[in-house]
Design an enzyme around this catalytic site. Structure first.
Site, PDB file in Angstrom:
ATOM      1  N   VAL A  51    -108.906  -8.268   0.756  1.00  0.00           N
ATOM      2  CA  VAL A  51    -108.497  -7.721   2.139  1.00  0.00           C
ATOM      3  C   VAL A  51    -107.358  -6.541   1.681  1.00  0.00           C
ATOM      4  O   VAL A  51    -106.480  -6.693   0.745  1.00  0.00           O
ATOM      5  CB  VAL A  51    -108.212  -8.692   3.032  1.00  0.00           C
ATOM      6  N   CYS A  52    -107.374  -5.504   2.388  1.00  0.00           N
ATOM      7  CA  CYS A  52    -106.233  -4.351   2.250  1.00  0.00           C
ATOM      8  C   CYS A  52    -106.274  -4.045   3.864  1.00  0.00           C
ATOM      9  O   CYS A  52    -106.571  -4.278   4.899  1.00  0.00           O
ATOM     10  CB  CYS A  52    -106.725  -3.121   1.469  1.00  0.00           C
ATOM     11  N   ALA A  53    -105.517  -2.714   4.171  1.00  0.00           N
ATOM     12  CA  ALA A  53    -104.978  -2.237   5.299  1.00  0.00           C
ATOM     13  C   ALA A  53    -106.355  -1.590   6.118  1.00  0.00           C
ATOM     14  O   ALA A  53    -106.518  -1.871   7.176  1.00  0.00           O
ATOM     15  CB  ALA A  53    -103.846  -1.258   5.335  1.00  0.00           C
ATOM     16  N   MET A  63    -107.739  -4.714   7.506  1.00  0.00           N
ATOM     17  CA  MET A  63    -106.843  -5.414   8.718  1.00  0.00           C
ATOM     18  C   MET A  63    -107.160  -4.677  10.167  1.00  0.00           C
ATOM     19  O   MET A  63    -106.797  -5.335  10.911  1.00  0.00           O
ATOM     20  CB  MET A  63    -105.380  -5.622   8.184  1.00  0.00           C
TER      21      MET A  63
END
Length: 375
Positions: A72-74, A100
């Site tokens: 997961v990242c931004a 996210m």
């Protein structure tokens, strides 16, 4: 090995179904500590992606081979890059499409229960933000309460259910997320209701939502009755639906109570909050099922993913409803507050109709966890 692209809906199902998942979150540490994808059986490793640019060999022993792994990242790009590196190292891995940002925006509609005469009540759970919206359906008509800004989700769901949206309500002027209420009303021709005490600065037309306001949904006459319940805001209003459900807005949550400070008037509103919680709500039936507009922690979700609990159980278990000393209550709700929501002053301006930021700006304004409650 393989790389899978998961969407937010797939991750939401794992949260709701209480499944195991290992998340490698490659955002900066402060972003991860402030806000992450919560699951009761999730495990986490937070390593900023820039620390992995030279290779992921050092973290491989920390990543399980017997569990599903999600990176997961931004916004997606960094997680895809790290997922590719893990796959090259022989690991099966998935990454979250849209990062996210997509998690913050996803809503899961869940049926709460049946209403008199064949009606239904749905809760729209925004897991990444802790927001809860509602749709009441009865014989071809619908009412929506506390809609978030993703209006197409509600209008599409209404089309799927073959119902016409007739009424749209906001329990109060929201400060932690941008409301979609008046935009849904404009798109569908529905009436949009807002408490007038919260609407003194709005620049659009609305129908006043005052104590005792009652609307009927469909031919089966599902009553939606308004109860003035100030404290989170001066206009906060609750609803009793079908003599069975109590929609509390941001006044009462499952694990906490609403904060009174988001208009800068905590000292003025704390007394109203206590009267609502300790007098007005005490006059209601213990059998009412409380449906709040937010949740704070994943443990507030029931096994089916809904956020709901008997009012009588909350009177017994919720600490915010059991502070007998008024001075102690005042201290708790004014001196022990969490950080205020991201861009809450600007969000209030949006919800008043005074500013209209671009969609990307609205996303940034809403980023972060729910912060409507007293800790």
């Amino acid at each position: 090995m393989s790389i899978q692209k998961w969407n937010a809906s797939q991750v939401a199902k794992k949260v709701i179904n209480n499944e195991e998942l290992f998340i490698l979150d490659v955002r900066n540490a402060d972003a991860f500590e402030d806000w992450k994808i919560d699951g009761r059986r999730f495990e986490y490793l937070n390593i900023p992606y820039f620390e992995l640019l030279d290779g992921i060999e050092e973290i491989l022993p920390e990543i399980p081979s017997d569990k599903e792994v999600l990176v997961v990242c931004a916004k997606e790009g960094s997680s895809l890059m790290i997922a590719e590196m893990l796959a090259e190292a022989g690991r099966d891995v998935a990454y979250l499409a849209g990062g996210m940002k997509s998690w913050s925006e996803y809503l899961e509609p869940i049926k709460v229960g049946d209403l008199t005469g064949g009606g239904e009540l749905y809760q729209f759970v925004r897991l990444g933000k802790g927001c809860l919206s509602y749709m009441i359906i009865s014989e071809g008509e619908a009412a929506i309460i506390d809609a978030v800004r993703f209006t197409n989700i509600f209008t599409s769901f209404a089309e799927q259910q073959n119902v016409k949206i007739k009424h749209v309500f906001d329990t109060h002027l929201h400060a932690d997320h941008i409301s979609g209420g008046r935009h849904i009303a404009e798109a569908t021709g529905a009436a949009y209701y807002l408490p007038p005490k919260d609407a003194e600065e709005v620049v659009f037309q609305y129908t006043p939502l005052v104590d005792g306001t009652t609307v009927q949904i469909g031919a089966s006459k599902i009553d939606v009755g308004a109860i003035y319940s100030p404290g989170h805001t001066i206009g906060s209003t609750s609803f009793v639906v079908d003599n069975k459900y109590l929609l509390t807005g941001d006044i009462l949550f499952i694990d906490s109570i609403g904060r009174p400070d988001l208009a800068g008037l905590a000292d003025d509103w704390v007394g109203d909050l206590r009267v609502t919680l300790y007098k007005r709500y005490r006059e209601l039936s213990d059998e009412l099922i409380v449906l709040p507009a937010h949740f704070m922690i994943i443990d507030e979700l029931n096994e089916d993913g809904t956020v709901a609990k008997r009012l009588g159980d909350l009177f017994a278990q919720n600490h915010g409803l059991n502070i007998q000393d008024e001075e102690e209550f005042r201290h708790v709700v004014t001196d022990q507050l969490p950080p205020q929501p991201n861009a809450y002053q600007e969000i209030r301006q949006v919800n008043m109709g005074k500013i209209t930021p671009a969609p990307d700006e609205q996303t940034e304004m809403e980023i972060g966890p729910n912060r409507c409650a007293v800790r």
